[in-house]
Design a protein around this motif. Structure first.
Motif, mmCIF file in Angstrom:
data_model
loop_
_atom_site.group_PDB
_atom_site.id
_atom_site.type_symbol
_atom_site.label_atom_id
_atom_site.label_comp_id
_atom_site.label_asym_id
_atom_site.label_seq_id
_atom_site.Cartn_x
_atom_site.Cartn_y
_atom_site.Cartn_z
ATOM 1 N N MET A 41 35.030 30.355 28.337
ATOM 2 C CA MET A 41 36.119 29.181 28.338
ATOM 3 C C MET A 41 35.078 27.828 28.283
ATOM 4 N N ASN A 42 35.685 26.951 27.289
ATOM 5 C CA ASN A 42 34.690 25.967 26.996
ATOM 6 C C ASN A 42 35.364 24.482 27.786
ATOM 7 N N PHE A 43 34.703 24.290 28.730
ATOM 8 C CA PHE A 43 35.134 23.152 29.857
ATOM 9 C C PHE A 43 35.259 21.666 29.210
ATOM 10 N N ASN A 44 34.212 21.934 27.849
ATOM 11 C CA ASN A 44 34.002 20.492 27.336
ATOM 12 C C ASN A 44 35.445 20.276 26.348
ATOM 13 N N LYS A 45 36.226 21.099 26.250
ATOM 14 C CA LYS A 45 37.604 20.951 25.213
ATOM 15 C C LYS A 45 38.570 20.544 26.349
ATOM 16 N N ALA A 46 38.491 19.433 26.790
ATOM 17 C CA ALA A 46 39.542 18.970 27.809
ATOM 18 C C ALA A 46 40.346 17.461 27.335
ATOM 19 N N GLU A 47 41.579 17.683 27.562
ATOM 20 C CA GLU A 47 42.322 16.583 27.438
ATOM 21 C C GLU A 47 43.244 16.499 28.407
ATOM 22 N N PHE A 48 43.649 14.954 28.862
ATOM 23 C CA PHE A 48 44.848 14.760 29.662
ATOM 24 C C PHE A 48 46.178 14.977 28.920
ATOM 25 N N LEU A 49 47.186 15.569 29.419
ATOM 26 C CA LEU A 49 48.580 16.098 29.043
ATOM 27 C C LEU A 49 49.557 15.293 29.518
ATOM 28 N N ALA A 50 49.731 15.262 30.626
ATOM 29 C CA ALA A 50 50.849 14.434 31.314
ATOM 30 C C ALA A 50 50.866 14.258 32.685
ATOM 31 N N SER A 51 51.633 13.356 33.157
ATOM 32 C CA SER A 51 51.606 13.201 34.849
ATOM 33 C C SER A 51 53.324 13.353 35.187
ATOM 34 N N TYR A 52 53.699 14.282 35.933
ATOM 35 C CA TYR A 52 54.929 14.503 36.284
ATOM 36 C C TYR A 52 55.167 14.008 37.748
ATOM 37 N N GLY A 53 56.279 12.983 37.916
ATOM 38 C CA GLY A 53 56.700 12.766 39.301
ATOM 39 C C GLY A 53 57.874 13.437 39.655
ATOM 40 N N LEU A 54 58.609 14.174 38.958
ATOM 41 C CA LEU A 54 59.628 14.753 39.207
ATOM 42 C C LEU A 54 59.649 16.297 39.080
ATOM 43 N N ALA A 55 60.015 17.049 39.972
ATOM 44 C CA ALA A 55 60.043 18.516 39.720
ATOM 45 C C ALA A 55 60.871 18.947 38.439
ATOM 46 N N SER A 56 62.051 18.137 38.274
ATOM 47 C CA SER A 56 62.718 18.560 36.876
ATOM 48 C C SER A 56 62.001 18.438 35.665
ATOM 49 N N GLN A 57 60.695 17.575 35.688
ATOM 50 C CA GLN A 57 60.103 17.427 34.539
ATOM 51 C C GLN A 57 58.851 18.493 34.178
ATOM 52 N N LEU A 58 58.995 19.271 35.095
ATOM 53 C CA LEU A 58 57.595 20.114 34.975
ATOM 54 C C LEU A 58 57.641 21.106 33.814
ATOM 55 N N PRO A 59 56.681 21.286 33.056
ATOM 56 C CA PRO A 59 56.619 22.016 31.756
ATOM 57 C C PRO A 59 56.809 23.645 32.250
ATOM 58 N N ASP A 60 57.188 24.411 31.313
ATOM 59 C CA ASP A 60 57.248 25.784 31.514
ATOM 60 C C ASP A 60 55.580 26.225 31.775
ATOM 61 N N SER A 61 55.520 27.360 32.343
ATOM 62 C CA SER A 61 54.110 27.841 32.368
ATOM 63 C C SER A 61 53.948 28.774 31.216
#
Ligand SMILES: Nc1nc2c(ncn2[C@@H]2O[C@H](COP(=O)(O)OP(=O)(O)O)[C@@H](O)[C@H]2O)c(=O)[nH]1
Ligand SMILES: [Mg+2]
Length: 197
Positions: free
Chosen positions: A1-21
């Motif tokens: 696992m390469n910890f250096n390959k990291a990027e911010f994806l998104a912030s969710y404030g509402l449960a309905s916005q949560l992406p699928d796993s």
């Protein structure tokens, strides 16, 4: 696992916005100000991937980062006294919906401040995890603030506090000094292998 390959994806404030796993998730849980953002930055070898704040209590969101092939999920911090009842309800809903959706959790890291015994909120969070059958690993933060001689004693005490809630182990770290970070990275990678990926 390469910890250096990291990027911010998104912030969710509402449960309905949560992406699928759709991939394994490492979940970071803890009080506001315990050092979650600092730990995420240190694990990924970055200064400002996650926003570090000296003043706790920013708006509660679940923040997603993609790190190599997995997600880091930064849960909103709890235990900040100055939140309104409405904000508190939103927090509860967000957390509940996050855990109710069947997610592929590689590991939940429960952060606890090494300088203090677990707070009432910490115990409530661990009780929540126990109740929902979610195993977790405790990360003791800010150990650079301790005397060397204190650490072993504290580690044992925390182990005893946390074991009844389903704690599988304890990793002491300092995001400031980098202590314990390589060990924690190795542990996380080993949980990913266990997951069968
Ligand atoms: N001494 C010390 N301070 C830390 C450490 N990690 C975080 N902090 C400080 O604790 C405060 C809260 O950190 P932050 O990462 O924003 O916590 P979060 O609210 O849990 O995301 C900031 O002032 C950080 O600089 C650490 O390992 N050692
Ligand atoms: Mg944070």
């Amino acid at each position: 696992m390469n910890f250096n390959k990291a990027e911010f994806l998104a912030s969710y404030g509402l449960a309905s916005q949560l992406p699928d796993s759709d991939r394994p998730e490492f979940v970071f849980s803890g009080r506001s100000n315990v050092g979650k953002s600092s730990l995420i930055n240190k694990l990924c070898n970055r200064k400002n991937l996650a926003r570090v704040s000296a003043t706790p209590g920013k708006t509660a969101t679940i923040n997603y980062y993609q790190v190599d092939d997995v997600y880091f999920v930064d849960l909103p911090g709890y235990g900040y006294a100055k939140v309104s009842a409405a904000e508190r309800r939103r927090w509860d809903q967000l957390i509940n919906r996050y855990f109710e959706a069947r997610r592929s959790q590689a590991l939940l890291l429960q952060l606890l401040d090494s300088r203090h015994a677990p707070s009432a909120d910490d115990l409530q969070m661990m009780e929540y995890l126990r109740y929902h059958g979610i195993p977790f690993w405790v990360v003791l933060t800010k150990i650079d603030k301790l005397k060397k001689s204190q650490l072993a004693v504290l580690e044992k005490q925390f182990r005893e506090y946390c074991a009844p809630y389903g704690c599988e182990g304890i990793s002491p770290v300092s995001s400031e000094k980098g202590t314990g970070i390589p060990e924690l990275q190795a542990l996380m990678a080993s949980f990913l292998e266990k997951d069968g990926d």
